[in-house]
Design a protein around this motif. Structure first.
Motif, mmCIF file in Angstrom:
data_model
loop_
_atom_site.group_PDB
_atom_site.id
_atom_site.type_symbol
_atom_site.label_atom_id
_atom_site.label_comp_id
_atom_site.label_asym_id
_atom_site.label_seq_id
_atom_site.Cartn_x
_atom_site.Cartn_y
_atom_site.Cartn_z
ATOM 1 N N THR A 3 0.797 -1.223 0.000
ATOM 2 C CA THR A 3 0.000 0.000 0.000
ATOM 3 C C THR A 3 0.825 1.266 0.000
ATOM 4 O OG1 THR A 3 -0.122 -0.174 2.415
ATOM 5 C CG2 THR A 3 -1.954 -1.105 1.157
ATOM 6 N N ASN A 4 2.088 1.195 0.435
ATOM 7 C CA ASN A 4 2.886 2.412 0.520
ATOM 8 C C ASN A 4 4.366 2.062 0.492
ATOM 9 O OD1 ASN A 4 4.169 4.879 2.271
ATOM 10 N ND2 ASN A 4 2.336 5.511 1.161
ATOM 11 N N ILE A 5 5.156 2.977 -0.048
ATOM 12 C CA ILE A 5 6.602 2.777 -0.186
ATOM 13 C C ILE A 5 7.326 4.045 0.250
ATOM 14 C CG2 ILE A 5 8.489 2.445 -1.832
ATOM 15 C CD1 ILE A 5 6.554 0.863 -3.562
ATOM 16 N N CYS A 6 8.465 3.869 0.917
ATOM 17 C CA CYS A 6 9.356 5.005 1.149
ATOM 18 C C CYS A 6 10.793 4.501 1.222
ATOM 19 C CB CYS A 6 8.970 5.790 2.402
ATOM 20 S SG CYS A 6 9.308 4.956 3.953
ATOM 21 N N TRP A 7 11.719 5.392 0.928
ATOM 22 C CA TRP A 7 13.140 5.056 0.922
ATOM 23 C C TRP A 7 13.812 5.556 2.196
ATOM 24 C CZ3 TRP A 7 15.266 2.401 -3.260
ATOM 25 C CH2 TRP A 7 14.493 2.334 -4.418
ATOM 26 N N VAL A 8 14.851 4.831 2.621
ATOM 27 C CA VAL A 8 15.681 5.255 3.749
ATOM 28 C C VAL A 8 16.941 5.886 3.174
ATOM 29 C CG1 VAL A 8 17.015 4.497 5.757
ATOM 30 C CG2 VAL A 8 14.801 3.439 5.243
ATOM 31 N N PRO A 9 17.276 7.116 3.565
ATOM 32 C CA PRO A 9 18.483 7.771 3.030
ATOM 33 C C PRO A 9 19.736 6.934 3.281
ATOM 34 C CG PRO A 9 17.124 9.350 4.221
ATOM 35 C CD PRO A 9 16.536 7.997 4.495
ATOM 36 N N LYS A 10 20.610 6.972 2.329
ATOM 37 C CA LYS A 10 21.846 6.196 2.435
ATOM 38 C C LYS A 10 22.650 6.654 3.648
ATOM 39 C CE LYS A 10 23.831 5.140 -1.373
ATOM 40 N NZ LYS A 10 24.604 5.224 -2.649
ATOM 41 N N GLY A 11 23.132 5.698 4.427
ATOM 42 C CA GLY A 11 23.915 5.990 5.611
ATOM 43 C C GLY A 11 23.108 6.171 6.872
ATOM 44 N N ALA A 12 21.768 6.193 6.756
ATOM 45 C CA ALA A 12 20.928 6.403 7.945
ATOM 46 C C ALA A 12 20.795 5.135 8.779
ATOM 47 C CB ALA A 12 19.548 6.904 7.541
ATOM 48 N N ALA A 13 20.858 3.974 8.135
ATOM 49 C CA ALA A 13 20.679 2.704 8.850
ATOM 50 C C ALA A 13 21.997 2.212 9.432
ATOM 51 C CB ALA A 13 20.106 1.655 7.905
ATOM 52 N N CYS A 207 -0.153 4.140 5.194
ATOM 53 C CA CYS A 207 0.815 5.172 4.832
ATOM 54 C C CYS A 207 2.035 5.070 5.740
ATOM 55 C CB CYS A 207 0.192 6.564 4.935
ATOM 56 S SG CYS A 207 -0.542 6.926 6.549
ATOM 57 N N THR A 208 3.153 5.600 5.260
ATOM 58 C CA THR A 208 4.391 5.595 6.038
ATOM 59 C C THR A 208 5.126 6.913 5.848
ATOM 60 O OG1 THR A 208 5.657 4.595 4.234
ATOM 61 C CG2 THR A 208 4.683 3.091 5.856
ATOM 62 N N ALA A 209 6.023 7.203 6.771
ATOM 63 C CA ALA A 209 6.908 8.363 6.642
ATOM 64 C C ALA A 209 8.193 8.056 7.397
ATOM 65 C CB ALA A 209 6.255 9.632 7.189
ATOM 66 N N TRP A 210 9.323 8.137 6.707
ATOM 67 C CA TRP A 210 10.615 7.938 7.376
ATOM 68 C C TRP A 210 10.993 9.215 8.115
ATOM 69 C CZ3 TRP A 210 15.422 10.227 7.292
ATOM 70 C CH2 TRP A 210 16.446 9.507 7.945
ATOM 71 N N LEU A 211 11.666 9.076 9.272
ATOM 72 C CA LEU A 211 12.128 10.227 10.043
ATOM 73 C C LEU A 211 13.377 9.879 10.825
ATOM 74 C CD1 LEU A 211 9.942 10.673 13.223
ATOM 75 C CD2 LEU A 211 9.393 8.931 11.555
ATOM 76 N N ASP A 212 14.182 10.896 11.100
ATOM 77 C CA ASP A 212 15.430 10.652 11.833
ATOM 78 C C ASP A 212 15.484 11.389 13.162
ATOM 79 O OD1 ASP A 212 15.994 13.304 11.322
ATOM 80 O OD2 ASP A 212 17.746 12.945 10.064
ATOM 81 N N CYS A 213 14.356 11.938 13.601
ATOM 82 C CA CYS A 213 14.332 12.632 14.887
ATOM 83 C C CYS A 213 14.850 11.703 15.984
ATOM 84 C CB CYS A 213 12.910 13.090 15.214
ATOM 85 S SG CYS A 213 12.767 13.995 16.771
ATOM 86 N N PRO A 214 15.778 12.162 16.818
ATOM 87 C CA PRO A 214 16.382 11.286 17.835
ATOM 88 C C PRO A 214 15.408 10.950 18.968
ATOM 89 C CG PRO A 214 17.185 13.529 18.098
ATOM 90 C CD PRO A 214 16.367 13.517 16.839
ATOM 91 N N LEU A 215 14.601 9.933 18.759
ATOM 92 C CA LEU A 215 13.669 9.508 19.806
ATOM 93 C C LEU A 215 14.390 8.768 20.925
ATOM 94 C CD1 LEU A 215 10.750 8.221 17.548
ATOM 95 C CD2 LEU A 215 11.110 10.499 18.491
ATOM 96 N N LYS A 216 15.583 8.275 20.601
ATOM 97 C CA LYS A 216 16.416 7.614 21.607
ATOM 98 C C LYS A 216 17.714 8.408 21.728
ATOM 99 C CE LYS A 216 14.414 3.090 20.527
ATOM 100 N NZ LYS A 216 14.677 1.699 20.113
ATOM 101 N N ASN A 217 18.694 7.874 22.428
ATOM 102 C CA ASN A 217 19.964 8.579 22.584
ATOM 103 C C ASN A 217 20.645 8.762 21.227
ATOM 104 O OD1 ASN A 217 19.596 8.641 25.358
ATOM 105 N ND2 ASN A 217 20.682 6.704 25.679
ATOM 106 N N GLY A 218 21.337 9.873 21.056
ATOM 107 C CA GLY A 218 22.028 10.141 19.807
ATOM 108 C C GLY A 218 21.435 11.338 19.093
ATOM 109 N N GLU A 219 22.171 11.822 18.088
ATOM 110 C CA GLU A 219 21.733 13.002 17.353
ATOM 111 C C GLU A 219 20.646 12.655 16.335
ATOM 112 O OE1 GLU A 219 25.025 14.945 15.603
ATOM 113 O OE2 GLU A 219 25.991 15.448 17.508
ATOM 114 N N LYS A 220 20.749 11.483 15.731
ATOM 115 C CA LYS A 220 19.780 11.076 14.725
ATOM 116 C C LYS A 220 19.390 9.620 14.949
ATOM 117 C CE LYS A 220 21.024 14.259 10.989
ATOM 118 N NZ LYS A 220 21.367 14.382 9.547
#
Length: 499
Positions: A3-13, A207-220
C-alpha cells in the motif's frame, strides 16, 4: 498488497542492526490483546480501502479473499502472534476455517513460555544443546555465524526501501535491502533485491513516513512512522530486528467496551478518531510529523514529546494526503475527499489559509522539489493537476485555475513522485496497473515512458533520492518492483545531463 513505499536515506541505517531481546510474558500478552483484527466487513467500508478492494476484484491475478470477513477474530489473532514468534503454521488456512482457538493457543505454549529446558534434547540421533554455553565442543561461545552476520549487514553502497505490505491475516512492514553492485566504467550495474527483515503490525498499513528525529539517545535515528486502519500512529525503530512493539505510539484507543450489541471506544488525548490515511515528516523541523485522517482532521505531532501540537479541521470529508514544503517548511498542504486542497501556515493554524477546488476526490499530492511555489495533485478520475500558489489569494483561492490538467490514466491516479535530480520529471501510478513518466516542462506535460510492471493495481510509486532514477512501485500483487528508469532510451536521451 503493498500500500505504501518510502526510501531510507543512504547511511541512515546501522551497518549491523541490533537484535531485540526476547519478549517478556507481559509483552506477549499485550501483543495478543492488541492484535485483535477488526471486523473485516467494517474495514472494507473504509474510504481508503474501498479503492483497493475494488481494484482487487478486477485483478484476476490477486488473491484477496473477501470471505475473510467470516473468520474468527480470536483465531486470526492467535495465528498472527504465532507468526510473530516464528511459529510455522503449515495448515494456517484449515486451522482458521475450523476456528479451533485452543489448537492455535497450544502452538504458542504460553503457559510454559518462561520455563527454560535445562536438559539436552535428542533430535534425529544428534545431540542438541539449548544454548552455546552448554555446548562443550564450541570454542568461541559468543561467535556469530559469518553467513548470518553477512546477511544482516547493510553495506555502504546498499539502498534501503520500505514497503508496507498486507497479507490475509498479517500486516507486515517489510524492510528490504536493495543491493547495488557498482561496475566500474559502466552505468548499468546489476541489481539485487532481497528481504532484510519484517516487522509485524497490528493493523492494515495505509501510509508511512521515514524520520530521523532522535527519539532515543544520539543526534539522529532511523525510524518509520506508520498510519493504518487504526487511529494510532506507530513509530518503529528500523535498526532493531525482531522487535515486537513500536518505540512510540501517537494517539490511539485507550479503552474499548462492549455491552451487548453496543460498543463504546475511549480515545487517548488528542488522538485521531478514525484511520490515518496520510503522513508527512518535516525535514527542517525534525520533531514535527503531520497526519491526515478519515476523521476529517489534520494533526501536527511533536514526536520528541509524543504529543499533538495542533488539530486543524478545515476539511469536511476524509483527508487523504498531507505534504510539507521543502523551501518553506512551515507551509503544509492537505488534500481531501471534499474535493479541495488547503494550504496553511503551521505557525498560525487558526487562519483559514488558501483553498483550491477540484472536481473529484484527492488521491495524493506533492510539492515540486525544484520550485517552492508549485505542487501537483492526483485525482480519482485519472487526472493530475498542477497549481502555482502565487496565483492564489484568500478571496479567490477556491476558484484559482490549475497551471495544467493532465489526463494521465484511465483510472484513479493513486500516487505521484517527483524526481529530485531531474527537474520536471514526474512518475504517476494508477489502479489501471500502469506506471508513467511525464515531462512537465513549461506546464505542458508530455509522456516520456509508459510501463506495466506486473505490480497489479498500483498504489504507490516513489523515486529514490540517492539513486534518483530508481523508481519503487507497489500494488495489489504484493510484490515490490524496482524500475531502473534510466535504462529506458527515452529517459536516458532526455535526462543524461542529470545523471
Amino acid at each position: 498488497m503493498i500500500t505504501n513505499i518510502c526510501w531510507v536515506p543512504k547511511g541512515a541505517a546501522k551497518s549491523v542492526p541490533d537484535v531485540a531481546e526476547p519478549p517478556t510474558r507481559e509483552e506477549l500478552e499485550d501483543v495478543v490483546k492488541n492484535s485483535t483484527l477488526e471486523d473485516v466487513e467494517e474495514i472494507v467500508k473504509g474510504g481508503a480501502f474501498d479503492r483497493m478492494q475494488g481494484s482487487e476484484s478486477e485483478d484476476d491475478d490477486t488473491d484477496m479473499d473477501v470471505d475473510a470477513a467470516k473468520q474468527s477474530d480470536e483465531a486470526a489473532q492467535a495465528l498472527a502472534v504465532a507468526a510473530a514468534l516464528g511459529k510455522n503454521y503449515e495448515n494456517a488456512e484449515s486451522a482458521t476455517n475450523s476456528l479451533d482457538i485452543d489448537d492455535a493457543m497450544k502452538e504458542l505454549n504460553m503457559d510454559d513460555y518462561d520455563k527454560e529446558d535445562n536438559g539436552i534434547v535428542i533430535c534425529n540421533s544428534d545431540t542438541y544443546y539449548p544454548s552455546n554455553d552448554m555446548d562443550p565442543y564450541l570454542i568461541d561461545k559468543n561467535a556469530i555465524d559469518s553467513e548470518e552476520e553477512e546477511d544482516i549487514t547493510i553495506k555502504p553502497m546498499d539502498v534501503v526501501v520500505i514497503g508496507a505490505r498486507s497479507e490475509e491475516f498479517l500486516s507486515l512492514l517489510e524492510a528490504c535491502i536493495f543491493l547495488v553492485n557498482i561496475i566500474e566504467d559502466t552505468k548499468d550495474g546489476s541489481l539485487n533485491l532481497y528481504n532484510h527483515h519484517d516487522i509485524v503490525l497490528p493493523a492494515f498499513p495505509l501510509c508511512t513516513a521515514w524520520l530521523d528525529c532522535p527519539l532515543k539517545n544520539g543526534e539522529k535515528g532511523n525510524f518509520i512512522a506508520v498510519g493504518s486502519m487504526e487511529p494510532a500512529i506507530e513509530i518503529w525503530d528500523l535498526d532493531i530486528i525482531d522487535e515486537v512493539e513500536p518505540c512510540l505510539v501517537l494517539g490511539g484507543v485507550a479503552e474499548k467496551k462492549k455491552k451487548g450489541k453496543k460498543k463504546s471506544v475511549k480515545y487517548k488525548k488528542d488522538s485521531h478518531r478514525d484511520s490515518v490515511l496520510g503522513l508527512a515528516w518535516n525535514k527542517q523541523f525534525r520533531n514535527l510529523l503531520a497526519s491526515a485522517s478519515a476523521d476529517k482532521s489534520v494533526k501536527i505531532w511533536d514526536v520528541a514529546t509524543g504529543k499533538c501540537n495542533d488539530t486543524m479541521e478545515h476539511h469536511t470529508d476524509k483527508v487523504q494526503a498531507v505534504a510539507w514544503n521543502d523551501f518553506a517548511p512551515q507551509i503544509l498542504i492537505s488534500g481531501s475527499f471534499d474535493h479541495s486542497i488547503v494550504m496553511k501556515d503551521a505557525r498560525i493554524p487558526s487562519r483559514d489559509g488558501f483553498k483550491w477546488s477540484v472536481a473529484v476526490d484527492v488521491e495524493s499530492l506533492t510539492w515540486d522539489p525544484h520550485m517552492e511555489h508549485s505542487f501537483v495533485v492526483s485525482l480519482e478520475n485519472g487526472t493530475v493537476q498542477g497549481f502555482d500558489i502565487r496565483a492564489a489569494t484568500p478571496d479567490s483561492g477556491s476558484s484559482s485555475k490549475p497551471s495544467f490538467t493532465l489526463h494521465a490514466h484511465d483510472k484513479a491516479v493513486t500516487s505521484v513522485s517527483y524526481n529530485r535530480k531531474a527537474p520536471n520529471l514526474l512518475a504517476t501510478g494508477s489502479t489501471d496497473k500502469m506506471v508513467k513518466l511525464w515531462d512537465l516542462s513549461n506546464n505542458q506535460p508530455s509522456c516520456v515512458v509508459t510501463k506495466e510492471l506486473r505490480a497489479g493495481a498500483v498504489f504507490s510509486v516513489s523515486f529514490c533520492e540517492d539513486r534518483p532514477f530508481l523508481l519503487a512501485v507497489g500494488g495489489s500483487k504484493g510484490k515490490l518492483r524496482i524500475w531502473d528508469t534510466f535504462s529506458e532510451d527515452a529517459v536516458s536521451r532526455r535526462y543524461a545531463k542529470n545523471l
